[in-house]
Each structure stands twice: as structure tokens, then as C-alpha cells.
Design a protein around this motif. Sequence first.
Motif, mmCIF file in Angstrom:
data_model
loop_
_atom_site.group_PDB
_atom_site.id
_atom_site.type_symbol
_atom_site.label_atom_id
_atom_site.label_comp_id
_atom_site.label_asym_id
_atom_site.label_seq_id
_atom_site.Cartn_x
_atom_site.Cartn_y
_atom_site.Cartn_z
ATOM 1 N N UNK A 30 42.297 2.884 -2.765
ATOM 2 C CA UNK A 30 41.131 2.831 -3.652
ATOM 3 C C UNK A 30 40.171 1.729 -3.215
ATOM 4 N N UNK A 31 40.685 0.572 -2.913
ATOM 5 C CA UNK A 31 39.850 -0.547 -2.456
ATOM 6 C C UNK A 31 39.109 -0.147 -1.172
ATOM 7 N N UNK A 32 39.838 0.433 -0.229
ATOM 8 C CA UNK A 32 39.222 0.827 1.036
ATOM 9 C C UNK A 32 38.132 1.873 0.816
ATOM 10 N N UNK A 33 38.405 2.859 -0.050
ATOM 11 C CA UNK A 33 37.405 3.884 -0.338
ATOM 12 C C UNK A 33 36.152 3.282 -0.966
ATOM 13 N N UNK A 34 36.335 2.383 -1.914
ATOM 14 C CA UNK A 34 35.186 1.736 -2.563
ATOM 15 C C UNK A 34 34.355 0.971 -1.545
ATOM 16 N N UNK A 35 35.002 0.227 -0.672
ATOM 17 C CA UNK A 35 34.276 -0.543 0.344
ATOM 18 C C UNK A 35 33.507 0.370 1.295
ATOM 19 N N UNK A 36 34.152 1.440 1.750
ATOM 20 C CA UNK A 36 33.488 2.368 2.664
ATOM 21 C C UNK A 36 32.290 3.017 1.974
ATOM 22 N N UNK A 37 32.485 3.495 0.755
ATOM 23 C CA UNK A 37 31.405 4.182 0.043
ATOM 24 C C UNK A 37 30.254 3.221 -0.255
ATOM 25 N N UNK A 38 30.550 2.018 -0.698
ATOM 26 C CA UNK A 38 29.480 1.057 -1.000
ATOM 27 C C UNK A 38 28.691 0.690 0.252
ATOM 28 N N UNK A 39 29.384 0.451 1.338
ATOM 29 C CA UNK A 39 28.702 0.106 2.580
ATOM 30 C C UNK A 39 27.850 1.277 3.065
ATOM 31 N N UNK A 57 40.744 16.773 2.440
ATOM 32 C CA UNK A 57 41.436 15.842 1.547
ATOM 33 C C UNK A 57 40.495 15.247 0.503
ATOM 34 N N UNK A 58 39.324 14.843 0.925
ATOM 35 C CA UNK A 58 38.363 14.252 -0.021
ATOM 36 C C UNK A 58 37.939 15.290 -1.057
ATOM 37 N N UNK A 59 37.670 16.518 -0.621
ATOM 38 C CA UNK A 59 37.247 17.563 -1.560
ATOM 39 C C UNK A 59 38.366 17.977 -2.509
ATOM 40 N N UNK A 60 39.600 17.707 -2.148
ATOM 41 C CA UNK A 60 40.733 18.032 -3.024
ATOM 42 C C UNK A 60 41.005 16.933 -4.040
ATOM 43 N N UNK A 61 40.376 15.762 -3.871
ATOM 44 C CA UNK A 61 40.608 14.641 -4.790
ATOM 45 C C UNK A 61 39.989 14.920 -6.155
ATOM 46 N N UNK A 71 37.711 14.381 -9.225
ATOM 47 C CA UNK A 71 36.358 13.856 -9.383
ATOM 48 C C UNK A 71 35.464 14.119 -8.180
ATOM 49 N N UNK A 72 35.990 14.794 -7.150
ATOM 50 C CA UNK A 72 35.154 15.220 -6.033
ATOM 51 C C UNK A 72 34.256 16.337 -6.547
ATOM 52 N N UNK A 73 33.043 16.458 -5.999
ATOM 53 C CA UNK A 73 32.169 17.548 -6.462
ATOM 54 C C UNK A 73 32.786 18.935 -6.316
ATOM 55 N N UNK A 74 33.711 19.095 -5.391
ATOM 56 C CA UNK A 74 34.329 20.409 -5.173
ATOM 57 C C UNK A 74 35.741 20.488 -5.737
ATOM 58 N N UNK A 75 36.160 19.478 -6.437
ATOM 59 C CA UNK A 75 37.545 19.435 -6.905
ATOM 60 C C UNK A 75 37.831 20.535 -7.914
ATOM 61 N N UNK A 76 39.014 21.080 -7.811
ATOM 62 C CA UNK A 76 39.514 22.027 -8.801
ATOM 63 C C UNK A 76 40.878 21.479 -9.216
ATOM 64 N N UNK A 77 40.820 20.440 -10.001
ATOM 65 C CA UNK A 77 42.014 19.664 -10.302
ATOM 66 C C UNK A 77 42.052 19.390 -11.799
ATOM 67 N N UNK A 78 43.236 19.354 -12.417
ATOM 68 C CA UNK A 78 43.317 19.105 -13.859
ATOM 69 C C UNK A 78 42.721 17.761 -14.269
ATOM 70 N N UNK A 79 42.671 16.795 -13.354
ATOM 71 C CA UNK A 79 42.096 15.486 -13.680
ATOM 72 C C UNK A 79 40.589 15.486 -13.583
ATOM 73 N N UNK A 80 40.011 16.560 -13.079
ATOM 74 C CA UNK A 80 38.553 16.642 -12.884
ATOM 75 C C UNK A 80 37.911 17.030 -14.211
ATOM 76 N N UNK A 81 37.516 16.030 -14.973
ATOM 77 C CA UNK A 81 36.884 16.269 -16.264
ATOM 78 C C UNK A 81 35.913 15.148 -16.536
ATOM 79 N N UNK A 82 35.211 15.272 -17.610
ATOM 80 C CA UNK A 82 34.220 14.270 -17.996
ATOM 81 C C UNK A 82 34.939 13.010 -18.447
#
Length: 150
Positions: free
Chosen positions: A7-16, A129-133, A135-146
Motif C-alpha cells: 500500500x505504501x509503495x502504491x501510494x508513493x508511485x501514484x502520488x509521484x 492485477x491492478x484492474x482486479x483490485x 476500487x479499480x475503475x474496472x473492478x468487479x469485486x464485492x469490496x468495490x462499493x461506495x
Amino acid sequence: MLDETLTYALIKVVKTHRNRFAAALVPLGLHAGQEMLLNQLWKEDGLTQGELIARLGVEPPTVTKTIQRLERAGLLHRTPDPVRPRVSRVRLTDAGKALRAPVEDIWNRLEEELLHGFTAEERALLARLVHAMPFSPRANHPCHHDTDST
């Protein structure tokens, strides 16, 4: 330690990456996030503010402010819906349409820089992998909600 987590690594990459993108937009007169709204109109011009809110997944005041700024910059304008006069349609001006190619060029260049050194197979795997996470815009996952509904 938090800085050892994915999570830390993803946040750093995305922010940069986002900061680099914001800097690249400055010569075009755009601020980070405005290209996201413009992109929706490049795909389908004449959306309502409500449609933009739904497609972008952001709060109404964010879209209102972005529309106002882009309207002041001469990149879009609002027109009444012919069927529902109380509803406004957001439409690109010629200047707004002209920004599509340079924004896409920046987007593609920065994506290539981000993925430099990855093979085609690694790029495809990372995208999958990212699209399967959740909250990804393409995610179809039970955790993908508001997340604001809690």
C-alpha cells in the motif's frame, strides 16, 4: 513498518506519477483532474453535470468547480437540455476539443515512462492485477462499493 507495505509503495508511485502529470499539464493551462472531466466529454460530448459526477465518481462540488474553471478558460460551455430545460448539458468548445491530442500525448508518454523496463507480458500482468483490485475503475469485486456509505 508501513513503508514496507505494498500500500505504501502504491501510494508513493501514484502520488509521484500524478505530480509529474500535473506538471506536464501546466503548459496546456490545465490543472490535475481537469483532464479527467474533459476526457469524459471527449468520449461523449453534451453530458449533464449529474452524468459527469457518476462517471467520475467524485462529489458534486468538485464537478461544479471544475466545470466553472474550464468554462472560464473557454474550454467548455453549458447549454439547456432541449427536453428538460432545468438540466444543463456540458459541451466542449473548439478549444476544449483541441486539447484532446496534447493531453493524450502527455498521458501516453508518462505511462510509457512509468512502465519503462517492463516487458509486454509484465505490463499485461500488472494491468490485469491492478484492474482486479477493489476500487479499480474496472473492478468487479464485492469490496468495490461506495466508501462514503459507511
